[in-house]
Design an enzyme around this catalytic site. Structure first.
Site: not given
Length: 235
Positions: A108, A113, A116, A156
């Site tokens: 990760r 971020d 999605e 992760r």
């Protein structure tokens, strides 16, 4: 003629210089052999092989990206020693899902971020496909160096990833922020930046000013964190 008497055996103390020198040589050889094994031979196969010392000492791991699964994560196959230890020409890197089972780390990317993708019947966010395709083009099927920072609740490995390009070594998280296909990670409890948080925030601010990627959405932008809170946590 009288026989020559045998030389009497000598008792050698453990503190004798020769004994000390031999002991030092053996100890040094064992230590160097262990260091060589852990650095160039022993593979980190899964997150279970990540010892506290690897994370606490920010030890770098070199390996191959076998698959990019989302806009901010990928599968990493550790190849200690790289080409010098035969990886890619004498030592085969597995390619099938069966061969790779329990042989890779899910990485990760730290500090960021990405939008999605569509999961569990939920819609994808704008620019999710762009982020995924960019990351695939940048690291998929290539060698990268990771610096593990922690292991998250999904097992992760949250890590910094770096890759060599023609213009030098690149920080993958930073490059994604430059494109506008990712934002600085909003969560506080699990945030990992290494020493790069200020740098990441400056890159994000620059992309925001230029309205690149997700920032082109303006007030319509829903951050990945907000999206997950609404669609997956029901907040």
């Amino acid at each position: 003629m009288a026989p020559i008497p045998p030389t009497p055996a000598q008792d050698i103390s453990i503190l004798h210089p020769k004994v000390l020198l031999l002991s030092a040589g053996i100890t040094t050889s064992l230590f160097l052999g262990y260091r060589f094994y852990t650095r160039y031979v022993r593979r980190v196969r899964t997150y279970l092989d990540l010892t506290p010392s690897i994370i606490e000492n920010n030890k770098k791991l070199y390996g191959y990206v076998t698959r990019v699964g989302d806009g901010d994560n990928f599968r990493f196959y550790h190849t200690p020693g790289g080409l010098l230890m035969g990886w890619g020409w004498l030592r085969k890197i597995p390619t099938t899902r069966k061969e790779l089972k329990d042989e890779t780390l899910m990485i990760r990317l730290c500090g960021i971020d990405a939008p999605e993708g569509a999961h569990f019947g939920k819609p994808a966010q704008p620019f999710a496909d762009d982020a995924l395709n960019w990351l695939r083009g940048y690291v998929d099927g290539k060698y990268v160096t990771i610096t593990p920072y922690s292991i998250d609740q999904y097992k992760r490995v949250v890590a910094r990833a770096q890759i060599w390009k023609w213009t030098g070594k690149k920080d993958v998280s930073a490059e994604m922020l430059k494109t506008g296909y990712a934002i600085v990670y909003e969560g506080k409890a699990e945030a990992e930046f290494g020493d790069n948080e200020d740098w990441y925030r400056k890159l994000e601010a620059h992309s925001k000013r230029l309205r690149k990627g997700v920032w082109s959405l303006g007030k319509k932008l829903t951050t990945p964190g907000e999206f997950k809170r609404v669609h997956y946590r029901g907040e």
